[in-house]
Design a protein around this motif. Structure first.
Motif, PDB file in Angstrom:
ATOM      1  N   MET A   5       0.823  -1.198   0.000  1.00  0.00           N
ATOM      2  CA  MET A   5       0.000   0.000   0.000  1.00  0.00           C
ATOM      3  C   MET A   5       0.865   1.259   0.000  1.00  0.00           C
ATOM      4  O   MET A   5       0.512   2.231  -0.628  1.00  0.00           O
ATOM      5  N   LYS A   6       1.993   1.198   0.714  1.00  0.00           N
ATOM      6  CA  LYS A   6       2.874   2.365   0.747  1.00  0.00           C
ATOM      7  C   LYS A   6       3.432   2.662  -0.639  1.00  0.00           C
ATOM      8  O   LYS A   6       3.595   3.822  -1.005  1.00  0.00           O
ATOM      9  N   ARG A   7       3.702   1.603  -1.412  1.00  0.00           N
ATOM     10  CA  ARG A   7       4.209   1.801  -2.781  1.00  0.00           C
ATOM     11  C   ARG A   7       3.203   2.567  -3.624  1.00  0.00           C
ATOM     12  O   ARG A   7       3.576   3.435  -4.405  1.00  0.00           O
ATOM     13  N   LEU A   8       1.939   2.234  -3.447  1.00  0.00           N
ATOM     14  CA  LEU A   8       0.882   2.888  -4.222  1.00  0.00           C
ATOM     15  C   LEU A   8       0.815   4.372  -3.882  1.00  0.00           C
ATOM     16  O   LEU A   8       0.702   5.217  -4.769  1.00  0.00           O
ATOM     17  N   VAL A   9       0.911   4.696  -2.606  1.00  0.00           N
ATOM     18  CA  VAL A   9       0.880   6.096  -2.180  1.00  0.00           C
ATOM     19  C   VAL A   9       2.072   6.853  -2.759  1.00  0.00           C
ATOM     20  O   VAL A   9       1.930   7.973  -3.253  1.00  0.00           O
ATOM     21  N   VAL A  10       3.231   6.242  -2.735  1.00  0.00           N
ATOM     22  CA  VAL A  10       4.431   6.879  -3.298  1.00  0.00           C
ATOM     23  C   VAL A  10       4.266   7.076  -4.798  1.00  0.00           C
ATOM     24  O   VAL A  10       4.614   8.135  -5.334  1.00  0.00           O
ATOM     25  N   LEU A  11       3.698   6.081  -5.470  1.00  0.00           N
ATOM     26  CA  LEU A  11       3.486   6.188  -6.913  1.00  0.00           C
ATOM     27  C   LEU A  11       2.535   7.326  -7.249  1.00  0.00           C
ATOM     28  O   LEU A  11       2.790   8.122  -8.152  1.00  0.00           O
ATOM     29  N   VAL A  12       1.448   7.416  -6.508  1.00  0.00           N
ATOM     30  CA  VAL A  12       0.478   8.491  -6.745  1.00  0.00           C
ATOM     31  C   VAL A  12       1.125   9.854  -6.485  1.00  0.00           C
ATOM     32  O   VAL A  12       0.943  10.795  -7.266  1.00  0.00           O
ATOM     33  N   ALA A  13       1.872   9.972  -5.416  1.00  0.00           N
ATOM     34  CA  ALA A  13       2.548  11.234  -5.108  1.00  0.00           C
ATOM     35  C   ALA A  13       3.533  11.607  -6.216  1.00  0.00           C
ATOM     36  O   ALA A  13       3.612  12.766  -6.617  1.00  0.00           O
ATOM     37  N   ALA A  14       4.254  10.632  -6.727  1.00  0.00           N
ATOM     38  CA  ALA A  14       5.201  10.890  -7.812  1.00  0.00           C
ATOM     39  C   ALA A  14       4.471  11.360  -9.065  1.00  0.00           C
ATOM     40  O   ALA A  14       4.954  12.247  -9.764  1.00  0.00           O
ATOM     41  N   CYS A  15       3.319  10.776  -9.326  1.00  0.00           N
ATOM     42  CA  CYS A  15       2.532  11.193 -10.496  1.00  0.00           C
ATOM     43  C   CYS A  15       2.137  12.656 -10.384  1.00  0.00           C
ATOM     44  O   CYS A  15       2.193  13.403 -11.361  1.00  0.00           O
ATOM     45  N   ILE A  38      -5.767   3.802  -8.569  1.00  0.00           N
ATOM     46  CA  ILE A  38      -5.961   3.194  -7.255  1.00  0.00           C
ATOM     47  C   ILE A  38      -7.041   2.119  -7.332  1.00  0.00           C
ATOM     48  O   ILE A  38      -6.897   1.039  -6.769  1.00  0.00           O
ATOM     49  N   GLU A  39      -8.123   2.417  -8.061  1.00  0.00           N
ATOM     50  CA  GLU A  39      -9.188   1.429  -8.231  1.00  0.00           C
ATOM     51  C   GLU A  39      -8.662   0.183  -8.943  1.00  0.00           C
ATOM     52  O   GLU A  39      -8.969  -0.937  -8.538  1.00  0.00           O
ATOM     53  N   ASP A  40      -7.879   0.379  -9.978  1.00  0.00           N
ATOM     54  CA  ASP A  40      -7.315  -0.757 -10.720  1.00  0.00           C
ATOM     55  C   ASP A  40      -6.419  -1.594  -9.811  1.00  0.00           C
ATOM     56  O   ASP A  40      -6.467  -2.824  -9.846  1.00  0.00           O
ATOM     57  N   ALA A  41      -5.600  -0.929  -9.011  1.00  0.00           N
ATOM     58  CA  ALA A  41      -4.709  -1.648  -8.102  1.00  0.00           C
ATOM     59  C   ALA A  41      -5.514  -2.425  -7.060  1.00  0.00           C
ATOM     60  O   ALA A  41      -5.161  -3.550  -6.705  1.00  0.00           O
ATOM     61  N   ALA A  42      -6.606  -1.842  -6.593  1.00  0.00           N
ATOM     62  CA  ALA A  42      -7.436  -2.499  -5.573  1.00  0.00           C
ATOM     63  C   ALA A  42      -8.128  -3.719  -6.170  1.00  0.00           C
ATOM     64  O   ALA A  42      -8.296  -4.734  -5.498  1.00  0.00           O
TER      65      ALA A  42
END
Length: 41
Positions: free
Chosen positions: A1-11, A34-38
């Motif tokens: 989950m932390k990776r996803l947050v970092v990815l979104v922030a980078a975007c 995020i929906e796709d990842a979930a």
């Protein structure tokens, strides 16, 4: 989950949107990612 947050922030940082409309579009795209990842889990 932390990776996803970092990815979104980078975007957000890399997209450098200049308008409120652009920010809204960026938020929508981030939400879709995020929906796709979930759904994959």
């Amino acid at each position: 989950m932390k990776r996803l947050v970092v990815l979104v922030a980078a975007c957000f940082v890399l997209s450098a949107c200049n308008t409120v409309r652009g920010f809204g579009q960026d938020m929508q795209k981030a939400g879709e990612k995020i929906e796709d990842a979930a759904k994959k889990k």
